[in-house]
Design a protein around this motif. Sequence first.
Motif, PDB file in Angstrom:
ATOM      1  N   PHE A  40      -2.033  16.253   5.274  1.00  0.00           N
ATOM      2  CA  PHE A  40      -2.421  15.051   4.929  1.00  0.00           C
ATOM      3  C   PHE A  40      -4.014  14.976   4.672  1.00  0.00           C
ATOM      4  O   PHE A  40      -4.718  15.443   5.494  1.00  0.00           O
ATOM      5  N   ARG A  41      -4.422  14.508   3.506  1.00  0.00           N
ATOM      6  CA  ARG A  41      -5.749  14.436   2.916  1.00  0.00           C
ATOM      7  C   ARG A  41      -6.657  13.189   3.166  1.00  0.00           C
ATOM      8  O   ARG A  41      -7.557  13.211   2.905  1.00  0.00           O
ATOM      9  N   ALA A  55      -0.763  12.428   1.478  1.00  0.00           N
ATOM     10  CA  ALA A  55      -1.091  13.803   1.174  1.00  0.00           C
ATOM     11  C   ALA A  55      -2.250  13.854  -0.155  1.00  0.00           C
ATOM     12  O   ALA A  55      -2.757  15.049  -0.291  1.00  0.00           O
ATOM     13  N   GLU A  56      -2.360  12.946  -0.682  1.00  0.00           N
ATOM     14  CA  GLU A  56      -3.285  12.894  -2.049  1.00  0.00           C
ATOM     15  C   GLU A  56      -4.736  12.676  -1.463  1.00  0.00           C
ATOM     16  O   GLU A  56      -4.913  11.856  -0.683  1.00  0.00           O
ATOM     17  N   PRO A 100      -7.746  13.307   8.590  1.00  0.00           N
ATOM     18  CA  PRO A 100      -6.463  12.698   9.072  1.00  0.00           C
ATOM     19  C   PRO A 100      -5.780  13.780   9.927  1.00  0.00           C
ATOM     20  O   PRO A 100      -5.123  13.320  10.703  1.00  0.00           O
ATOM     21  N   MET A 101      -6.170  15.087   9.733  1.00  0.00           N
ATOM     22  CA  MET A 101      -5.527  16.217  10.355  1.00  0.00           C
ATOM     23  C   MET A 101      -6.182  16.202  11.876  1.00  0.00           C
ATOM     24  O   MET A 101      -5.298  16.691  12.912  1.00  0.00           O
ATOM     25  N   LEU A 102      -7.170  15.244  12.199  1.00  0.00           N
ATOM     26  CA  LEU A 102      -7.499  15.108  13.666  1.00  0.00           C
ATOM     27  C   LEU A 102      -6.192  14.595  14.500  1.00  0.00           C
ATOM     28  O   LEU A 102      -6.356  14.768  15.687  1.00  0.00           O
ATOM     29  N   VAL A 121       0.925  -1.069   0.114  1.00  0.00           N
ATOM     30  CA  VAL A 121      -0.025  -0.033  -0.001  1.00  0.00           C
ATOM     31  C   VAL A 121       0.761   1.217  -0.230  1.00  0.00           C
ATOM     32  O   VAL A 121       1.898   1.383   0.914  1.00  0.00           O
ATOM     33  N   PRO A 122       0.557   2.259  -0.993  1.00  0.00           N
ATOM     34  CA  PRO A 122       1.402   3.327  -0.925  1.00  0.00           C
ATOM     35  C   PRO A 122       1.144   4.298   0.303  1.00  0.00           C
ATOM     36  O   PRO A 122      -0.178   4.296   0.852  1.00  0.00           O
ATOM     37  N   PHE A 123       2.119   5.070   0.945  1.00  0.00           N
ATOM     38  CA  PHE A 123       1.898   5.909   1.946  1.00  0.00           C
ATOM     39  C   PHE A 123       2.903   7.013   2.078  1.00  0.00           C
ATOM     40  O   PHE A 123       3.995   6.838   1.501  1.00  0.00           O
ATOM     41  N   ASP A 124       2.550   8.156   2.518  1.00  0.00           N
ATOM     42  CA  ASP A 124       3.500   9.290   2.988  1.00  0.00           C
ATOM     43  C   ASP A 124       3.867   9.169   4.342  1.00  0.00           C
ATOM     44  O   ASP A 124       5.015   9.752   4.717  1.00  0.00           O
TER      45      ASP A 124
END
Length: 839
Positions: free
Chosen positions: A598-599, A621-622, A583-585, A526-529
């Motif tokens: 992060f979106r 971030a996407e 995710p900003m929580l 799975v892709p992630f930042d």
Amino acid sequence: MSDYSRAAGAYWAALVAAGAAALGWGAFHCLSFAGTEWAQLVVLASLVVISGMLPVKIPGTKAVVTAGDCFVFLGVIYLGVPAGIVLGALELFTSSLRISKRGATWAAMPACMAVTAYVAGQSFYLALAAHAGLNERPLGFRTYVSLEQLILPLVLMSLVQYTLNSVMVAALLALKSRRSFWRCWRDGYLLSSWTFFAGALAAGVVYVAISRFGLLYVILSVPVIAATLATYRAYFERVAEKTREAAEVSRLHLATVEALATAIDAKDQTTHFHVRRVQLYCERMGELMGLSPSEIKALKAGALLHDIGKLAVPDHILNKPGKLTEAEFERMKVHTTVGAQILERVNFPYPVIPIVLYHHEQWDGRGYPEGRKGEEIPLTARILSVVDCFDSAREDRPYRRGMTPEEACAMLRRGAGGHFDPRVVEVFMHHLPRFEEEIVVAGLDNRGLTHEEWEHRDLLGEDDEAAQAAHPAAAVHRSDAPHYLSQITNAHREVYALYEIARTFGSSLDIEDTVSVLVNKVGHVVPFDLCAVYLYDEEKGYATAAHVSGRHAELLRGRAFAPGEGVVGFVLANRRASYLLDPMLDFAGVELPEGCQFRSMVALPLAKDDRLVGALAVYSAEPRRYTDDHLRLLDTVARLASDALANAMSHAQAESNALTDTLTGLPNARAMYVRYEQEAARARRTGRPFQVVMLDLDDFKQVNDTYGHKTGDRMLREVGRILHAQLREYDFLARYAGDEFVAIVQDLSVEQTSELRERIERAVSKFSLHVRGDKHARVGISVGSASYGVHGDTLDQLLIAADEAMYSAKSFHKQRTPEDEAARHAEVGTGDLASTAIN
């Protein structure tokens, strides 16, 4: 003529020049014809043009059949060689207008025929003079010649014309297409030889008929000849249609085989481009090595099917990144025999099975399955072995980077004479630049992608414009390959990745190793930042980020979430995955770098049965980055990780229990021995000594006998707490046995050790344990110490020395008067015990 090589261009120019000279000579002599001869020439020229406009193509070749050869031969018989040259050039010019749109062809074909007509006509008159005794000029007959006298000269003329014409044209095609001369001649002109002989025979028959019956009867027979030609034309058209149908069926069969073969190769992470490139290499090598057409077809099919037997090899062996074990290699070797057994049921019309069976044999006899060596290995298998190994080494795989061209060439050179046939390697290396040019022109070179593009290529979709813009090379190559191949490849890659995750989890019971492996393996599926693993502490009531990886990892490192706090807290409280929350929580109260946001994210609980282990979270971030497939994969990984972490935590707890005294909570004797080995290794490495301190409670048996064992247990726990308070944080205290404790302390002088002993004695003597009412239990303590390297080098030696020192101290204390004891206490002082701990 941009597609002509320098050699082909020079040959074409020489051919056109020679043809122009021959045609000029013939036209010059035709100018001296009388009126009757001109009429004959015009009639023959008209017939030649009409027949040239109605060519009949021979199915399966590039050759065409016309009735013009008959009229060219008649021109040679009646009007001589000059007329034959003009008529032959006119026939080929008319035919070339019908079959080609290239000016170079319009010039080359008439020029070629002019040269061959000149040579064939001269040979006809020379043979006629020798055979029939007629000394006719090569400008036409002046006396009647019988059919018997004409047969051999006509056969010779047709043979010369066929041979010379086909050789010159095949040579031009071979130079232009860079194929072998033999193949060009065989494919284009072998089946057209009969048309020249038939034309010569027809010319002889017509000549005799005109001589005996007159021109009128011959003219009346023209419809019959035309009908015959039409019949041939219809027959050839039907044959051509059947040939096209057979070719289409063959193409469909080959396409089916290719689709299935590439689907099978996708199981081995082999790309569509690799298979196509190996086919091209094999075909060109087959031509250069002089293989027959059936062997070349077998090579092309073998390039597709040589690994079909890998259906019998497990994925984890096919894609194992490290060296195979002996047992795994034996399992891998079965793919050659299994592949051959599968293809035995197909009944190929060309020898494919030997290629599949022997393509892993080696020149020095160390290959498999039969250990053949040298020329015992079929040449087709030797060719495939070289080109497949070269291109496989060049191509990136999920578990390794591909070699550069120079590295792959060096590998072949090293293997020549051992692994590979040296002659095949030499030919391949010599022609490799030309092969590579063809591969680039065919759009099959996907080996230039960067590592990032390679890793990202499977994330590109037809509607993912942003990803395609970011990775244009990967997008282009992906669009060329069938989409189903990437799906098959991804499916097998997913299985292999999950197998690797499960295998790696099962190899370690360390919590830190497990969470580190988890984050690392998540990135493979799975892709992630940013990725974080949170471990939940039941006693503290919150989860802490145990391992974080990715961009701005420091933002989450050590961050804690209580159930219900942020997205991770929501997942912990509800024990279900979340991928819709902001995710900003999770970054509330965290100062993010400018432009960092992060979106999208996915968070999943890590739980084993009813036990909450923690949470796994990936951030991107996407926007809308994660699909249902990503959720499915993460759920599988989370379940594997939950089991692994729960086992690691249970192991850690069991290990802690095995090294902990259950009564006092202090390390036990086993832990003491482990710590001693660590300290001894440190002392040997640094030269800095340490001390072992033995502590034995006095009058403890009396407490047990007077107040009971439960009170004795309480006394041990409290004394352990007091002793621990007198030591530094990095000192070690263990319950050794019964009422004995052992401390391991570092870097104390003799005076500091004595001070520690006195402080411990004072702290214990001042302590009293309330039992009931006004009753209190008290104990004393005896302390002895020994230094590593001075009193011994093993723990047992130091314990004996400390024990002896402790009993010496007991004897000394018993001999002292109460006045001496009061004076000692006055010197030491009676301050706060905790504040007098060694600093």
